[in-house]
Design a protein around this motif. Structure first.
Motif, PDB file in Angstrom:
ATOM      1  N   LYS A   1       7.094 -60.612  41.590  1.00  0.00           N
ATOM      2  CA  LYS A   1       6.478 -60.018  40.409  1.00  0.00           C
ATOM      3  C   LYS A   1       5.528 -58.880  40.769  1.00  0.00           C
ATOM      4  N   SER A   2       4.836 -59.012  41.874  1.00  0.00           N
ATOM      5  CA  SER A   2       3.911 -57.945  42.280  1.00  0.00           C
ATOM      6  C   SER A   2       4.665 -56.679  42.660  1.00  0.00           C
ATOM      7  N   VAL A   3       5.865 -56.809  43.175  1.00  0.00           N
ATOM      8  CA  VAL A   3       6.689 -55.651  43.529  1.00  0.00           C
ATOM      9  C   VAL A   3       7.238 -54.990  42.265  1.00  0.00           C
ATOM     10  N   ILE A   4       7.611 -55.828  41.303  1.00  0.00           N
ATOM     11  CA  ILE A   4       8.138 -55.284  40.047  1.00  0.00           C
ATOM     12  C   ILE A   4       7.040 -54.545  39.294  1.00  0.00           C
ATOM     13  N   GLY A   5       5.849 -55.086  39.258  1.00  0.00           N
ATOM     14  CA  GLY A   5       4.719 -54.434  38.604  1.00  0.00           C
ATOM     15  C   GLY A   5       4.590 -54.820  37.145  1.00  0.00           C
ATOM     16  N   ASP A   6       3.626 -54.190  36.489  1.00  0.00           N
ATOM     17  CA  ASP A   6       3.372 -54.459  35.073  1.00  0.00           C
ATOM     18  C   ASP A   6       4.495 -53.860  34.222  1.00  0.00           C
ATOM     19  N   VAL A   7       4.660 -54.422  33.037  1.00  0.00           N
ATOM     20  CA  VAL A   7       5.712 -53.981  32.116  1.00  0.00           C
ATOM     21  C   VAL A   7       5.114 -53.897  30.718  1.00  0.00           C
ATOM     22  N   ASP A   8       5.465 -52.823  30.010  1.00  0.00           N
ATOM     23  CA  ASP A   8       5.002 -52.651  28.631  1.00  0.00           C
ATOM     24  C   ASP A   8       6.054 -53.044  27.607  1.00  0.00           C
ATOM     25  N   TRP A   9       7.316 -52.745  27.910  1.00  0.00           N
ATOM     26  CA  TRP A   9       8.407 -53.041  26.979  1.00  0.00           C
ATOM     27  C   TRP A   9       9.599 -53.574  27.766  1.00  0.00           C
ATOM     28  N   ILE A  10      10.405 -54.391  27.109  1.00  0.00           N
ATOM     29  CA  ILE A  10      11.616 -54.932  27.723  1.00  0.00           C
ATOM     30  C   ILE A  10      12.803 -54.547  26.839  1.00  0.00           C
ATOM     31  N   LEU A  11      13.868 -54.063  27.479  1.00  0.00           N
ATOM     32  CA  LEU A  11      15.058 -53.638  26.742  1.00  0.00           C
ATOM     33  C   LEU A  11      16.289 -54.203  27.433  1.00  0.00           C
ATOM     34  N   LEU A  12      17.190 -54.725  26.641  1.00  0.00           N
ATOM     35  CA  LEU A  12      18.482 -55.148  27.188  1.00  0.00           C
ATOM     36  C   LEU A  12      19.584 -54.749  26.225  1.00  0.00           C
ATOM     37  N   SER A  13      20.816 -54.734  26.749  1.00  0.00           N
ATOM     38  CA  SER A  13      21.973 -54.333  25.954  1.00  0.00           C
ATOM     39  C   SER A  13      23.146 -55.189  26.400  1.00  0.00           C
ATOM     40  N   ASN A  14      23.315 -56.315  25.727  1.00  0.00           N
ATOM     41  CA  ASN A  14      24.266 -57.298  26.239  1.00  0.00           C
ATOM     42  C   ASN A  14      24.999 -58.028  25.117  1.00  0.00           C
ATOM     43  N   SER A  15      25.313 -57.316  24.030  1.00  0.00           N
ATOM     44  CA  SER A  15      26.067 -57.963  22.956  1.00  0.00           C
ATOM     45  C   SER A  15      26.743 -56.904  22.109  1.00  0.00           C
ATOM     46  N   TYR A  16      27.050 -57.223  20.838  1.00  0.00           N
ATOM     47  CA  TYR A  16      28.008 -56.417  20.087  1.00  0.00           C
ATOM     48  C   TYR A  16      27.582 -56.297  18.630  1.00  0.00           C
ATOM     49  N   TRP A  17      28.201 -55.319  17.971  1.00  0.00           N
ATOM     50  CA  TRP A  17      27.966 -55.131  16.546  1.00  0.00           C
ATOM     51  C   TRP A  17      28.630 -56.261  15.752  1.00  0.00           C
ATOM     52  N   LEU A  18      28.332 -56.261  14.459  1.00  0.00           N
ATOM     53  CA  LEU A  18      28.987 -57.233  13.578  1.00  0.00           C
ATOM     54  C   LEU A  18      30.410 -56.811  13.229  1.00  0.00           C
ATOM     55  N   ASP A  19      30.654 -55.509  13.195  1.00  0.00           N
ATOM     56  CA  ASP A  19      32.001 -55.023  12.922  1.00  0.00           C
ATOM     57  C   ASP A  19      32.265 -53.857  13.866  1.00  0.00           C
TER      58      ASP A  19
END
Length: 928
Positions: A573-591
């Motif tokens: 965690k100390s190497v990764i450092g502080d984080v302000d926001w988290i974003l992921l993209s791992n799914s799909y639309w409804l249509d």
């Protein structure tokens, strides 16, 4: 053999050594020459393949589109950037045999087997003019258009060349209606038979192509027809300027016919472009093989002939320069591009010749006859396109066909495509130990991509698992005071993809572009989105516009429950450092139409319930009795206590923490149902649809998946041990630890009530916390604005056809809030409108019957749909708690992406636009 030695010396640059036989030396020389040619001129690579249901007979390329004429009378229009089909024009009643674009690309000319020539506006796809001849021309094989003279030239089956001066269209007498080919008596169907009775026409004989309506009807004057222009069908024609001193500064018309002769025609501007023969090019061969195709390179004319021969003519001297036996059979199409000549034949092969007429490469392009080809520089990239009777169009990347060094630069999108293709090729299946090496190689490749764009990278080891890739892009130093840190989470591992039964249309680990989609395991989940985010950072860095520090955490065990991920993150965690926001993209639309943002996921507990007796496996006939405590019987009775009517979970306190539906969230469901039902009326009532979605997204559930027993697979065995696998899907405000403890306590309590001598064991195998994001916070609002900017207006669903996937039957809940009968689930395949079998939403026959062929109307920019999902991603809630930062989930793919299934895919335009959305978020979020 002396002659052979001279050939060998010419090929290799060295004489025989005498140590080998002549045949061996010749073979060796041939192989060396072949290797040298392969190094200098690599084989073209297939960029994309577009499928249709009939043969592709002719092609034309503009700066923006591919136009393809088909055997079914349609003109297909594809975007050269995304390969999506933007229009399907029902243009002719017969096969489309010729296409030609005006020089300014504003008009498209099409000829066909119905004796009609249509002229189309390339912006609206509406018909502008309809030309026909008073003679029965038969098939009209070819068309050319002189922008300078504004004259159309046609080559026909009845050996005529005809022309029409469009400058005269408003001064000519109006055509007589009965002269139009569609209204004339058919020489077969309208002829009287025995007894004077006419043969009835087929039921569809009067049907006209739906788009071939409107526009000005023009009749070709009898004076504008050259009879017996060839002593055979006029198969091909083209216009050329400044190729002969007799027509200096003017255009000439070149035509090839079934008589094996090429005619050169002067164009008389004062007589409306009338043709006058200048010369004949005839190689003097008695067999007179038909001239099937023509191409021009400067003043050199190439002609493809029946029988596989290519002739090269010097138009300045009108001499035959070279005759090449290029193919085994008819050369149906040739084209020039980048200093090379491409010839395509009925065998399905293409040959590429340099200016010394040497064949530099040969490749198999189609499983059938290649009927058309074309070449263009699309955004400075050489592109070769072929069409064939295997009903496909193939787009080829021919990198060595360049005009100048500047053209060798690949665009960011092209590099992203190539990187993703290689990334997909690694079989990073985390669940199978056989692919442990592939997983490591895939991780190393991904790390190299990060490093190539300047990211600081590190491999974080996990306990007995694949490593986590840590990569950091540092933002613009000029914004140091306001830079935020965005953590992008993803995974490079994929689920297994065996193709032993041939269910995949491609090799799962060889990404192929088909119909505007990229097929391959991991393209959608999750390699495509990762690559889009990386290239978004790379572009921003090159533009000195990266406003944030972007930290990538890409794990290799997500498809196996994120084994070791949490410990690795906590350790480093100390190497990764502080984080302000988290974003992921791992799914799909409804249509497959409206972009979405995901703000909620269910959690999950996977558990194993085991009942074991002290006795061994027994025989039911020998040892079975009412006094025997059977492990399987105990297990079944125990599991039956977990749920009641309609699946309601009986674990005490299970439902107490669950949050109610807020008015703000209720409004989101209203937006979802309104958008989906507008596109899919068969989904039924909005309230019923909303109830179905809520059951998948907002309700906690318990499912029993499978049973397993000890002993042989024999119907008479009383097993010593019986166990079952079950899962509980959790919703926000429930905790995995709390529900897991309650499950164990409840099962132990209920088991005690059985009074059994058997032993119960309950094991929690895996758990993931539910997640609920704040859809009103800054990162969601930044994503929303970026999506609206990039996707722009969404096409009006009421003007699009529906490829019905069957009605969705949903019943109304009863007083207790449960369904009286089981509803049909609102699945992604239904909402995708069956688009898993089509590249895009094409203009269908039913659709065009009710409207003209004009571009679809677009609605104003609309917000993405805010959705929740029934699945689980273990890392997202863990990362939120570990770093104290809010997360947002941006789905890249469509409902029909088939992730985890056969034929996983990602739409090419979704990949490009996702990259652009990431760019805006990485650039703009710190400034919010």
């Amino acid at each position: 053999m002396a002659g052979l030695g001279l050939i060998n010396q010419a090929l290799t640059g060295s004489p025989f050594t005498g140590s080998e036989t002549d045949d061996q030396q010749y073979t060796a020389a041939f192989q060396r020459r072949k290797q040298q040619a392969a190094q200098q001129h690599p084989l073209p690579t297939l960029s994309h393949r577009l499928r249709h249901d009939t043969s592709i007979l002719t092609l034309a390329l503009s700066d923006q589109y591919i136009y393809a004429g088909t055997q079914g009378g349609e003109i297909l229009v594809f975007d050269l950037d995304t390969y999506e089909r933007v229009a399907l024009i029902q243009a002719h009643k017969g096969s489309v045999l010729g296409l030609c674009l005006s020089e300014n690309e504003q008009l498209l000319f099409s000829t066909a087997g119905d004796r009609i020539t249509n002229v189309w506006d390339t912006k609206t796809f509406e018909r502008v003019y309809c030309l026909y001849s008073t003679y029965d021309t038969g098939d009209v094989f070819c068309v050319s258009y002189s922008e300078r003279l504004r004259t159309v030239y046609l080559g026909a089956q009845n050996t005529t060349i005809q022309w029409y001066d469009l400058k005269e269209k408003d001064r000519r007498p109006k055509p007589r209606p009965n002269d139009h080919p569609m209204l004339r008596q058919d020489p077969f169907f309208d002829s009287p038979g025995p007894g004077g009775v006419r043969t009835p026409r087929p039921a569809d004989a009067e049907q006209r192509p739906l788009h071939a309506r409107g526009g000005q009807i023009l009749e070709i004057d009898k004076d504008n027809i050259k009879h017996f222009a060839h002593y055979g069908y006029v198969y091909c024609m083209m216009l050329a300027s400044n190729v002969m001193h007799e027509a200096a500064g003017k255009e000439v018309l070149l035509t090839g016919g079934g008589d094996g002769v090429i005619n050169i025609w002067r164009l008389d501007e004062e007589r409306g472009g009338a043709i006058e023969e200048l010369y004949k090019l005839d190689d003097g061969r008695e067999e007179g093989h038909s001239i099937l195709s023509l191409a021009l390179d400067g003043t050199f004319l190439y002609s493809g002939r029946a029988g596989g021969e290519l002739n090269v003519w010097d138009l300045e001297t009108r001499q035959l320069v070279r005759s090449i036996k290029a193919h085994k059979d008819d050369v149906l199409s040739i084209c020039i591009g980048g200093g090379f000549m491409f010839s395509a034949a009925v065998t399905g092969y293409v040959r590429k010749f340099d200016r010394q007429y040497q064949c530099t490469s040969r490749f198999h392009a189609h499983e059938g006859r290649i009927l058309a080809s074309a070449f263009t520089y699309h955004k400075q990239r050489p592109t070769f396109v072929t069409g064939a009777n295997d009903n496909t169009i193939a787009i080829w990347d021919v990198n060595d066909c360049v005009i100048s060094p500047v053209n060798t630069n690949r665009t960011s999108n092209e590099q992203m495509f190539e990187c993703l293709k290689r990334f997909v090729s690694y079989k990073t299946v985390s669940s199978d130990p056989r692919y442990k090496g592939d997983c490591r190689r895939g991780a190393s490749y991904l790390r190299s991509v990060f490093k190539n764009f300047g990211a600081a990278t590190e491999m974080l080891p996990t306990e007995n698992g694949n490593p986590v890739i840590l990569a950091k892009f540092r933002g613009n130093p000029a914004t140091a005071s306001q830079r935020k840190k965005i953590l992008f989470y993803g995974h490079y591992d994929v689920v297994a993809a065996e193709n032993e039964q041939g269910k995949w249309i491609t090799d799962p680990f060889t990404m192929e572009g088909i119909d505007g989609y990229l097929y391959g395991r991991g393209t959608s989940d999750n390699k495509g989105p990762i690559m889009a985010a990386i290239f978004a950072c790379a572009e921003l860095i090159s533009e000195q516009a990266l406003g944030s520090d972007i930290v990538f955490l890409i794990e290799g065990e997500e498809e196996s429950g994120s084994r070791g991920f949490a410990k690795a993150v906590q350790q480093y965690k100390s190497v990764i450092g502080d984080v302000d926001w988290i974003l992921l993209s791992n799914s799909y639309w409804l249509d497959d139409r409206i972009p979405c943002l995901t703000y909620g996921l269910r959690g999950v507990i996977h558990a194993t319930v085991q009942v074991e007796s002290s006795h061994p496996d027994l025989h039911s006939g020998v040892d079975g009795s009412a006094q025997l405590d059977e492990s399987l019987k105990d297990l079944v009775m125990l599991l039956s206590t977990l749920t009641g009517k309609h699946g309601r979970v009986k674990i005490p306190g299970f439902y107490e923490p669950i949050l109610g539906l807020s008015p703000a969230e209720e409004d989101l469901y209203a937006d979802i149902t309104e958008a989906l039902i507008a596109r899919n009326p068969e989904l039924g009532d909005a309230k019923e649809l909303a109830a179905s979605l809520m059951r998948r997204w907002r309700e906690a559930t318990l499912t029993i998946h499978r049973f397993q027993t000890s002993g042989p697979d024999n119907a008479t065995i009383i097993p010593r041990l019986a166990k079952a696998a079950l899962s509980l899907r959790l919703v926000p405000n429930q905790t995995a630890e709390g529900v897991g403890n309650a499950l164990i306590a409840y099962l132990n309590s209920e088991f005690q009530k059985l009074g059994s001598n058997n032993k119960l064991t309950v094991a929690i195998d895996h758990q993931a916390e539910p997640w609920l994001g704040d859809f009103k916070n800054m990162i969601f609002q930044t994503l929303e604005e970026a999506i609206m900017d990039v996707w722009g207006p969404i096409p009006d669903p009421r003007r699009r056809s529906s490829v019905a996937a069957g009605p969705l039957k949903v019943t109304i809940p009863n007083e207790e809030g449960y369904f009286a009968s089981k509803p049909s689930p609102t699945t992604s395949s239904v909402l995708a409108n069956g688009s898993a079998t089509s590249a895009v939403e094409p203009i269908s026959l039913d659709d065009v019957a009710t409207r003209p062929a004009v571009p679809r109307k677009e609605s104003p920019r609309r917000k993405p749909l805010y959705i929740r999902e029934g699945g689980s991603i273990p890392a997202i809630r863990f990362l939120e708690k570990e770093f104290g930062a809010p997360a947002a989930h941006f789905p890249c793919g469509q409902a029909s992406d088939s992730a985890h299934l056969d034929n996983e895919r990602l739409r090419l335009v979704n990949l490009y636009k996702s990259k652009d959305i990431f760019k805006r978020v990485f650039r703009d979020l710190p400034q919010k």
